[in-house]
Design a protein around this motif. Structure first.
Motif, PDB file in Angstrom:
ATOM      1  N   ASP A 174      -1.633   1.960   5.136  1.00  0.00           N
ATOM      2  CA  ASP A 174      -2.050   0.649   5.644  1.00  0.00           C
ATOM      3  C   ASP A 174      -2.220   0.735   7.165  1.00  0.00           C
ATOM      4  OD1 ASP A 174      -2.269  -2.011   6.478  1.00  0.00           O
ATOM      5  OD2 ASP A 174      -0.823  -2.736   5.004  1.00  0.00           O
ATOM      6  N   MET A 219       0.823  -1.212   0.000  1.00  0.00           N
ATOM      7  CA  MET A 219       0.000   0.000   0.000  1.00  0.00           C
ATOM      8  C   MET A 219       0.856   1.261   0.000  1.00  0.00           C
ATOM      9  SD  MET A 219      -3.225  -0.897   2.521  1.00  0.00           S
ATOM     10  CE  MET A 219      -3.914   0.743   2.268  1.00  0.00           C
ATOM     11  N   ASN A 262       2.421   5.409   3.485  1.00  0.00           N
ATOM     12  CA  ASN A 262       1.746   4.125   3.575  1.00  0.00           C
ATOM     13  C   ASN A 262       0.572   4.262   4.548  1.00  0.00           C
ATOM     14  OD1 ASN A 262       0.936   1.492   3.783  1.00  0.00           O
ATOM     15  ND2 ASN A 262       2.949   0.666   4.272  1.00  0.00           N
TER      16      ASN A 262
END
Length: 349
Positions: free
Chosen positions: A224, A190, A222
């Motif tokens: 995530d 991601m 990122n």
């Protein structure tokens, strides 16, 4: 009339086709002899690492220092017939010089970790100076362990494992090129790049993003939920790099998958004004072991390094390649300096 030097003379072919860089600008093999890297240079590295630890602490950051070991340091037995002393490896000597130093807490012992794992899957590509994915993952986990940060354990499940013919930076010094079959290192993530400096963008526009070295600057984000919420800034070279290259595995891709934000600056010198602006949680100084022979310059600015690199590459090398468009571009030398270019007065000796 003198004959042109043989590029393959920089490379030693050991057991089972394993290739080792032994000369080049940094006189790699000499660093394993006597005197090797000078005591003065090692002392200066000790003082520099101590300074980095203190200055980063004042910024609220933890500094880590890691040398990407040479293949000679990790696999001396595979360089069969080559006379050198692996106990004189620059990484091992610098580690000893850091004993009882405040800089010791910043030291990441990649050489020790790699030597301990050398009987397992290959840590390096046979025809290249760089790591396999297994070697890069080992470096990643070793560095994170020193940070006290758990690694992402699901990366292997997201990795493409396509095996392709490959000729590395050492294999391309031969005619014909030496090749091997190498497994890809790319994996789903991601992490996304949110910034690239003009040098990188211009090189990518020319289809040569992989040739953007010194002065390259990229930032990754990122989102995530599993990513560590902290920020890491890397001052490094081709073992970290700004983008994953299959089958050459790079640390930046793994760290960008782990942290919320990762900044990569291709330089072994520290841009302190950049760190003051970013205020990261961690700072990693990463460089190839062979570059210990030269200390990075003080007071570097990533913008200035990028300008110097752009002048050299875009106005020189790229113009020549465009004029000779029917010829493939030459690969960068495996021992290209990771510090400052000749124009900055810091070329490898």
């Amino acid at each position: 009339m003198t004959s042109a030097p043989d590029p393959a003379a920089d490379v030693y072919e050991g057991r089972d086709g394993w290739l080792f860089l032994i000369r080049g600008n940094n006189r790699v093999l000499e660093q394993y002899g006597r005197p090797g890297v000078s005591r003065v240079a090692l002392w200066r590295w000790r003082r520099m690492i101590e300074t980095r630890v203190r200055r980063c602490a004042r910024l609220g950051a933890t500094y880590l220092h890691a040398l990407a070991p040479e293949k000679l340091t990790v696999y001396p037995e595979r360089a069969e017939g080559l006379a050198f002393d692996p106990a004189r490896a620059p990484a091992l000597r610098l580690a000893r010089w850091l004993t009882a130093s405040p800089g010791a807490r910043a030291w990441v012992d990649l050489a020790g970790a790699f030597r301990a794992a050398r009987d397992g899957p290959p840590l390096y590509l046979r025809t290249d100076t760089h790591w396999t994915h297994h070697g890069c993952a080992l470096a990643y986990r070793t560095i994170l362990s020193r940070m006290g940060v758990p690694p992402r354990d699901d990366i292997e499940a997201r990795r493409a494992r396509t095996a392709l013919p490959f000729s590395g930076d050492l294999g391309r010094k031969f005619a014909p090129h030496r090749t091997e079959v190498a497994e890809g290192s790319a994996f789903a993530s991601m992490a996304r790049r949110i910034h690239a400096n003009d040098l990188l963008l211009q090189m990518e526009a020319l289809g040569r993003g992989g040739d953007a070295h010194l002065g390259t600057h990229a930032v990754f984000r990122n989102d995530d939920p599993l990513a560590d919420p902290r920020c890491l800034v890397i001052f490094g070279d081709s073992y970290a790099q700004h983008t994953p290259h299959s089958p050459i595995a790079t640390l930046t891709a793994l760290f960008a998958d782990t942290f919320r934000e990762v900044h990569f600056l291709w330089s072994t010198g520290i841009d302190w004004r950049y760190l003051e602006a970013v205020r990261p949680d961690f700072v990693l100084g990463e460089m190839a072991e062979r570059f210990v022979i030269d200390l990075p310059p003080h007071g570097i600015r990533i913008e200035r390094l990028a300008e110097l690199a752009r002048e050299r590459k875009l106005m020189g090398e790229i113009a020549e390649n465009i004029m000779a468009a029917d010829s493939p571009p030459a690969p960068p030398p495996p021992d290209a300096p990771a510090s400052a270019p000749e124009a900055a007065g810091a070329a490898p000796r």
